[in-house]
Design a protein around this motif. Structure first.
Motif, short mmCIF file in Angstrom:
data_model
loop_
_atom_site.label_atom_id
_atom_site.label_comp_id
_atom_site.label_asym_id
_atom_site.label_seq_id
_atom_site.Cartn_x
_atom_site.Cartn_y
_atom_site.Cartn_z
N ASN A 27 0.82 -1.22 0.00
CA ASN A 27 0.00 0.00 0.00
C ASN A 27 0.85 1.26 0.00
OD1 ASN A 27 -2.66 -0.77 -0.28
ND2 ASN A 27 -3.00 -1.06 1.92
N PRO A 107 -5.41 -1.04 -8.99
CA PRO A 107 -5.50 -1.65 -7.65
C PRO A 107 -5.96 -3.10 -7.62
CG PRO A 107 -7.42 -0.28 -8.04
CD PRO A 107 -6.52 -0.12 -9.25
N MET A 130 -4.94 -3.14 -1.41
CA MET A 130 -5.52 -1.90 -1.95
C MET A 130 -7.04 -1.92 -1.85
SD MET A 130 -2.60 -2.88 -3.54
CE MET A 130 -2.98 -3.61 -5.13
#
Length: 278
Positions: A27, A107, A130
């Motif tokens: 992340n 993502p 994500m």
């Protein structure tokens, strides 16, 4: 609680904690637009520093707790490591499945990690940090998304099936021709075609019931190891695309919500046989 359950709990709790740590790292790094990367087999088959850092985090953390365990890791293998599955407890790791997605900050990338004991999958985790999606399974205990039990769909006909398929990370003519031909054959007879750019996440979608089947040629054991147990524990099937039993090092996979759907899909496919890993 028997000793084997206590040991299994320790394995699972340890890998879950490490996987969440790896997710935090992913992340942090996905926000960087110009990620440093290296080309492997082609300019769409990539490795980043984050792939390497995540694999190191997982292997180092597991070795601290379980010094006799073995590992098959994507980045370790690409650096010359051995692809060998024995009866010893073995962790099979794809640190970032969907590296091309990760490079573009799309993502849909994940950590995929599985534990095999006596060459049988015991634990599987697929974690997309994500999207906060944590898929998990343990042998005989069911499959879960964020601790909520999941199950495959009840679809049995191709005409009702949402099918996952991929272009892959190869531009070899034979591979591309097989992809094009299968897309041409399947598009008119299935309900729809989808692609997430990650074998592990495609398999997770089948386990969830969000998709009904998935196949791919050219994947590796680290792409599918966690997905195999998660799908099976969700009530689905994982086989060879020709219709026989799964051969984990063949670089071929087909999974579906039911044996009936899997067989129907298998009969429609143009087959491709990449060089196996072992």
């Amino acid at each position: 609680m028997c000793e084997c359950e206590t040991t299994s709990d320790l394995y699972y709790d340890t890998v879950l904690k490490l996987t969440k740590e790896a997710g935090k790292l992913i992340n942090e790094k996905i926000k960087i637009r110009n990620k440093k990367r290296e080309i492997k087999s082609s300019n769409i088959d990539l490795v980043t520093e984050t792939d390497q850092a995540v694999e190191k985090l997982l292997i180092d953390g597991l070795l601290r707790e379980f010094k006799d365990h073995k590992f098959i890791g994507e980045e370790t293998v690409s650096s010359g490591g051995e692809v060998k599955l024995t009866d010893a407890p073995t962790w099979i790791i794809d640190p970032i499945d969907g590296t091309l997605n990760f490079v573009h900050s799309f993502p849909h990338s994940c950590v995929s990690i599985a534990l095999f004991v006596n060459q049988i999958p015991e634990i599987g985790i697929i974690y997309n940090p994500m999207m906060n999606q944590l898929f998990s399974a343990r042998k005989g205990k069911g499959a879960f998304l964020n601790e909520q039990q999941i199950h495959v769909s009840d679809i049995k006909d191709l005409s009702d099936a949402l099918l996952m398929m991929e272009c892959g990370t190869s531009r070899e003519v034979e591979r591309m021709n097989a992809v094009y031909e299968n897309q041409k054959r399947l598009m008119p007879i299935v309900h729809g075609l989808r692609s997430l750019g990650s074998a592990a996440l495609n398999m997770a979608m089948v386990a969830l019931g969000g998709a009904d089947a998935y196949f791919e040629f050219g994947i590796h054991i680290w792409d599918i190891a966690a997905g195999e147990i998660i799908i099976r524990e969700a009530g689905g099937v994982v086989i060879d695309p020709s219709g026989g039993a799964l051969k984990r090092f063949s670089r071929r996979v087909l999974c579906a919500s039911s044996q009936e759907l899997a067989e129907k899909l298998s009969q429609e496919l143009v087959q491709l046989y990449p060089e196996p890993d072992a």
